[in-house]
Write a protein that holds these residues in place. Structure first.
Motif, PDB file in Angstrom:
ATOM      1  N   MET A 113       0.822  -1.200   0.000  1.00 12.56           N
ATOM      2  CA  MET A 113       0.000   0.000   0.000  1.00 12.56           C
ATOM      3  C   MET A 113       0.858   1.252   0.000  1.00 12.56           C
ATOM      4  SD  MET A 113      -3.274  -0.642   2.485  1.00 12.56           S
ATOM      5  CE  MET A 113      -2.327  -0.866   3.979  1.00 12.56           C
ATOM      6  N   GLY A 114       0.393   2.258  -0.710  1.00 15.18           N
ATOM      7  CA  GLY A 114       0.960   3.594  -0.614  1.00 15.18           C
ATOM      8  C   GLY A 114       0.012   4.446   0.200  1.00 15.18           C
ATOM      9  N   ILE A 115       0.540   5.159   1.186  1.00 13.26           N
ATOM     10  CA  ILE A 115      -0.294   5.966   2.081  1.00 13.26           C
ATOM     11  C   ILE A 115       0.303   7.361   2.175  1.00 13.26           C
ATOM     12  CG2 ILE A 115      -1.137   6.217   4.449  1.00 13.26           C
ATOM     13  CD1 ILE A 115      -1.042   3.192   4.713  1.00 13.26           C
ATOM     14  N   SER A 116      -0.530   8.377   2.049  1.00 16.39           N
ATOM     15  CA  SER A 116      -0.030   9.742   2.180  1.00 16.39           C
ATOM     16  C   SER A 116       0.400   9.989   3.619  1.00 16.39           C
ATOM     17  CB  SER A 116      -1.092  10.758   1.761  1.00 16.39           C
ATOM     18  OG  SER A 116      -2.042  10.947   2.790  1.00 16.39           O
ATOM     19  N   HIS A 117       1.380  10.880   3.780  1.00 17.28           N
ATOM     20  CA  HIS A 117       1.913  11.161   5.111  1.00 17.28           C
ATOM     21  C   HIS A 117       0.816  11.650   6.053  1.00 17.28           C
ATOM     22  CE1 HIS A 117       6.028  10.844   3.552  1.00 17.28           C
ATOM     23  NE2 HIS A 117       5.577  11.475   2.493  1.00 17.28           N
ATOM     24  N   HIS A 118      -0.037  12.559   5.576  1.00 17.23           N
ATOM     25  CA  HIS A 118      -1.065  13.130   6.438  1.00 17.23           C
ATOM     26  C   HIS A 118      -2.076  12.068   6.876  1.00 17.23           C
ATOM     27  CE1 HIS A 118      -3.731  16.190   8.073  1.00 17.23           C
ATOM     28  NE2 HIS A 118      -4.727  15.587   7.445  1.00 17.23           N
ATOM     29  N   ILE A 119      -2.519  11.235   5.939  1.00 10.86           N
ATOM     30  CA  ILE A 119      -3.486  10.186   6.282  1.00 10.86           C
ATOM     31  C   ILE A 119      -2.851   9.175   7.235  1.00 10.86           C
ATOM     32  CG2 ILE A 119      -4.832   8.255   5.347  1.00 10.86           C
ATOM     33  CD1 ILE A 119      -5.294   9.951   2.837  1.00 10.86           C
ATOM     34  N   GLY A 120      -1.584   8.843   6.979  1.00  7.54           N
ATOM     35  CA  GLY A 120      -0.896   7.898   7.847  1.00  7.54           C
ATOM     36  C   GLY A 120      -0.774   8.390   9.276  1.00  7.54           C
ATOM     37  N   LEU A 121      -0.639   9.694   9.450  1.00 14.53           N
ATOM     38  CA  LEU A 121      -0.509  10.267  10.791  1.00 14.53           C
ATOM     39  C   LEU A 121      -1.846  10.511  11.465  1.00 14.53           C
ATOM     40  CD1 LEU A 121       2.334  12.909  10.274  1.00 14.53           C
ATOM     41  CD2 LEU A 121       2.445  10.872  11.724  1.00 14.53           C
ATOM     42  N   HIS A 122      -2.853  10.958  10.702  1.00 19.87           N
ATOM     43  CA  HIS A 122      -4.054  11.509  11.318  1.00 19.87           C
ATOM     44  C   HIS A 122      -5.342  10.725  11.068  1.00 19.87           C
ATOM     45  CE1 HIS A 122      -1.893  15.147  12.511  1.00 19.87           C
ATOM     46  NE2 HIS A 122      -1.314  15.109  11.321  1.00 19.87           N
ATOM     47  N   ARG A 123      -5.367   9.818  10.131  1.00 21.77           N
ATOM     48  CA  ARG A 123      -6.619   9.129   9.812  1.00 21.77           C
ATOM     49  C   ARG A 123      -6.546   7.608   9.942  1.00 21.77           C
ATOM     50  NH1 ARG A 123     -11.193  12.512   9.125  1.00 21.77           N
ATOM     51  NH2 ARG A 123     -10.565  14.432   8.085  1.00 21.77           N
ATOM     52  N   LEU A 124      -5.446   7.032   9.530  1.00 22.00           N
ATOM     53  CA  LEU A 124      -5.406   5.589   9.313  1.00 22.00           C
ATOM     54  C   LEU A 124      -4.965   4.731  10.501  1.00 22.00           C
ATOM     55  CD1 LEU A 124      -6.330   4.111   6.821  1.00 22.00           C
ATOM     56  CD2 LEU A 124      -3.956   3.976   6.055  1.00 22.00           C
ATOM     57  N   PRO A 125      -4.239   5.246  11.486  1.00 20.59           N
ATOM     58  CA  PRO A 125      -3.757   4.353  12.561  1.00 20.59           C
ATOM     59  C   PRO A 125      -4.813   3.462  13.199  1.00 20.59           C
ATOM     60  CG  PRO A 125      -2.622   6.434  12.702  1.00 20.59           C
ATOM     61  CD  PRO A 125      -3.669   6.597  11.625  1.00 20.59           C
ATOM     62  N   PRO A 126      -6.027   3.960  13.547  1.00 17.03           N
ATOM     63  CA  PRO A 126      -7.022   3.046  14.143  1.00 17.03           C
ATOM     64  C   PRO A 126      -7.437   1.920  13.200  1.00 17.03           C
ATOM     65  CG  PRO A 126      -7.624   5.328  14.540  1.00 17.03           C
ATOM     66  CD  PRO A 126      -6.521   5.350  13.530  1.00 17.03           C
ATOM     67  N   VAL A 127      -7.535   2.247  11.903  1.00 15.08           N
ATOM     68  CA  VAL A 127      -7.910   1.229  10.911  1.00 15.08           C
ATOM     69  C   VAL A 127      -6.813   0.179  10.786  1.00 15.08           C
ATOM     70  CG1 VAL A 127      -8.475   0.826   8.481  1.00 15.08           C
ATOM     71  CG2 VAL A 127      -9.344   2.862   9.639  1.00 15.08           C
ATOM     72  N   LEU A 128      -5.562   0.620  10.711  1.00 13.21           N
ATOM     73  CA  LEU A 128      -4.443  -0.321  10.596  1.00 13.21           C
ATOM     74  C   LEU A 128      -4.330  -1.197  11.838  1.00 13.21           C
ATOM     75  CD1 LEU A 128      -1.717   2.020   9.031  1.00 13.21           C
ATOM     76  CD2 LEU A 128      -2.903   0.133   7.902  1.00 13.21           C
ATOM     77  N   ARG A 129      -4.546  -0.598  12.989  1.00 16.65           N
ATOM     78  CA  ARG A 129      -4.468  -1.370  14.229  1.00 16.65           C
ATOM     79  C   ARG A 129      -5.530  -2.469  14.249  1.00 16.65           C
ATOM     80  NH1 ARG A 129      -4.103   2.647  18.044  1.00 16.65           N
ATOM     81  NH2 ARG A 129      -6.362   2.967  17.916  1.00 16.65           N
ATOM     82  N   TYR A 130      -6.760  -2.102  13.885  1.00 17.80           N
ATOM     83  CA  TYR A 130      -7.831  -3.090  13.850  1.00 17.80           C
ATOM     84  C   TYR A 130      -7.551  -4.175  12.812  1.00 17.80           C
ATOM     85  CZ  TYR A 130     -12.383  -5.203  13.048  1.00 17.80           C
ATOM     86  OH  TYR A 130     -13.389  -6.115  12.891  1.00 17.80           O
ATOM     87  N   PHE A 131      -7.100  -3.760  11.622  1.00 12.21           N
ATOM     88  CA  PHE A 131      -6.870  -4.722  10.545  1.00 12.21           C
ATOM     89  C   PHE A 131      -5.782  -5.724  10.920  1.00 12.21           C
ATOM     90  CE2 PHE A 131      -4.779  -6.105   6.628  1.00 12.21           C
ATOM     91  CZ  PHE A 131      -5.866  -6.589   5.905  1.00 12.21           C
ATOM     92  N   THR A 132      -4.672  -5.248  11.470  1.00 14.75           N
ATOM     93  CA  THR A 132      -3.566  -6.163  11.791  1.00 14.75           C
ATOM     94  C   THR A 132      -3.945  -7.126  12.916  1.00 14.75           C
ATOM     95  OG1 THR A 132      -2.602  -4.477  13.257  1.00 14.75           O
ATOM     96  CG2 THR A 132      -1.772  -4.597  11.002  1.00 14.75           C
ATOM     97  N   ARG A 133      -4.805  -6.686  13.808  1.00 14.96           N
ATOM     98  CA  ARG A 133      -5.243  -7.591  14.885  1.00 14.96           C
ATOM     99  C   ARG A 133      -6.278  -8.591  14.390  1.00 14.96           C
ATOM    100  NH1 ARG A 133      -5.557  -3.883  20.413  1.00 14.96           N
ATOM    101  NH2 ARG A 133      -3.408  -3.135  20.307  1.00 14.96           N
TER     102      ARG A 133
END
Length: 294
Positions: free
Chosen positions: A95-115
Motif C-alpha cells: 500500500m501507498g499511504i499519504s503522510h497526512h493520512i498515515g498520521l491523522h486518519r489511518l492508525p485506528p484502521v491499521l491497528r484493527y486490521f492487523t489484529r
C-alpha cells in the motif's frame, strides 16, 4: 524472457541507474547488467543509452516499458488468484499511504486490521498522494489511501472514505488573525506558504486564485502539511490547512464565499485483481473508517 529479467528492466528504467536498481533488487551491478544485456540480445535491440552515469530508455526501451509492466501485472494477478483459492486472508498487501493520512486518519484502521488479520504482511510506503496514484496506475501497488485526484483515471477504481475540510490558517499574531473571516484579495496582500502547487491540495488553492484572477505571494512551499503548520505558526505566512491540524498554535479563519474541502480515499487498478487481503482491507476501510481498538 523471464519475470526477474523484466523486473530488472523496469527497476533500471524507474531508477535511471544500474547502481540504485541493483541495491533495490539486492543484486550486484554486474548481475543486473548481465540480465539486461541478455534481454537486449534476445530482442536484438538496445534498451538503454548509457552516457556517463546517466541511463535513459531508447525507443525500443520505451516500447517495451508498458508491455513489461502488463506482463508482470498479469503474473502477479495469476499468482494471487491461485494463492487465494482457499479463501484465507494472508500474504503481502502493498500500500501507498499519504503522510497526512498515515498520521491523522489511518492508525485506528491499521491497528484493527492487523489484529483481525494477523497473517497479512503489510508492506506500506508513506509518500505523496500523487506518487502513490502513479504507482497504482502502473500496477506497482495493491492499494493506495491518499488524497484523491480531482481527475478520474479510467483504469483506476476509487472510493471516498473521509471528507477533509480545509481552512485558512495564520499565526496568532498575524495581521489577519483578528479578522475571523477573510477574502482572497486580502490573502493576496500577505505572504503565502501553500502546499506544493503540483499536489492535489495545492491545485485546489491555485484554482481559487486563478478563477479570481489573483496571484499568491508565495514565500515557500512544501508537500508536508505538518511542516507548513509550523512555518505558519511562527509567522512566515498564511496557508490553507486541513481542519484536523488546527490547534492553539495557529488561528483558523473562514474564507468568505468558499467552503474548502478535499476528499481522502482509496484507489486501486481496475485490471489488477484484488487479493483476499486487499478485499478485507477495503471492507474494513468502508465499514469502519474511524474504528478504534476493539
Amino acid at each position: 524472457m523471464d519475470t526477474q529479467t523484466l523486473r530488472a528492466f523496469l527497476t533500471v528504467a524507474e531508477c535511471q541507474s544500474f547502481t540504485e536498481a541493483a541495491e533495490l533488487m539486492h543484486l550486484t551491478q554486474p548481475a543486473i547488467s548481465k540480465r539486461l544485456s541478455n534481454l537486449e540480445q534476445q530482442l536484438e535491440h538496445r534498451l538503454f543509452d548509457r552516457i556517463g552515469r546517466k541511463v535513459s530508455l531508447t525507443e525500443a526501451g520505451e516500447a517495451l516499458l508498458p508491455q513489461a509492466r502488463a506482463i508482470l501485472l498479469a503474473m502477479a494477478n495469476a499468482e494471487r488468484s491461485v494463492r487465494d483459492l482457499d479463501g484465507s486472508v494472508g500474504g503481502k498487501l502493498s500500500m501507498g499511504i499519504s503522510h497526512h493520512i498515515g498520521l491523522h486518519r489511518l492508525p485506528p484502521v491499521l491497528r484493527y486490521f492487523t489484529r483481525t488479520y494477523p497473517e497479512v504482511r503489510l508492506d506500506i510506503d508513506f509518500m505523496d498522494s500523487e506518487q502513490a496514484h502513479d504507482m497504482i496506475l502502473h500496477g506497482e501497488l495493491d492499494l493506495a489511501v491518499i488524497t484523491l485526484s480531482p481527475e478520474q483515471e479510467p483504469n483506476l477504481e476509487s472510493f471516498a472514505v473521509w471528507e477533509d475540510p480545509l481552512t485558512v490558517a495564520t499565526a496568532l499574531d498575524h495581521p489577519l488573525a483578528s479578522r475571523k473571516a477573510v477574502t482572497l484579495r486580502e490573502l493576496q496582500q500577505h505572504t503565502a506558504i501553500p502546499p506544493g502547487l503540483n499536489t492535489y491540495t495545492g491545485q485546489i488553492i491555485k484554482r481559487l486564485f486563478d478563477e479570481a484572477g489573483l496571484k499568491m505571494d508565495i514565500a515557500m512551499s512544501t508537500n508536508y502539511m505538518e511542516t507548513i503548520k509550523v512555518m505558519v505558526s511562527i509567522g512566515l505566512g498564511w496557508s490553507i490547512l486541513p481542519a484536523t491540524l488546527i490547534d492553539d498554535s495557529v488561528e483558523a479563519l473562514t474564507l468568505k464565499g468558499h467552503q474548502l474541502s478535499r476528499t481522502l480515499g482509496c484507489v486501486h487498478h481496475r485490471n489488477r485483481s484484488l487479493s483476499n487481503a486487499a478485499e478485507a482491507f477495503i471492507k474494513v476501510l468502508k465499514e469502519h473508517p474511524e474504528r478504534s481498538t476493539p
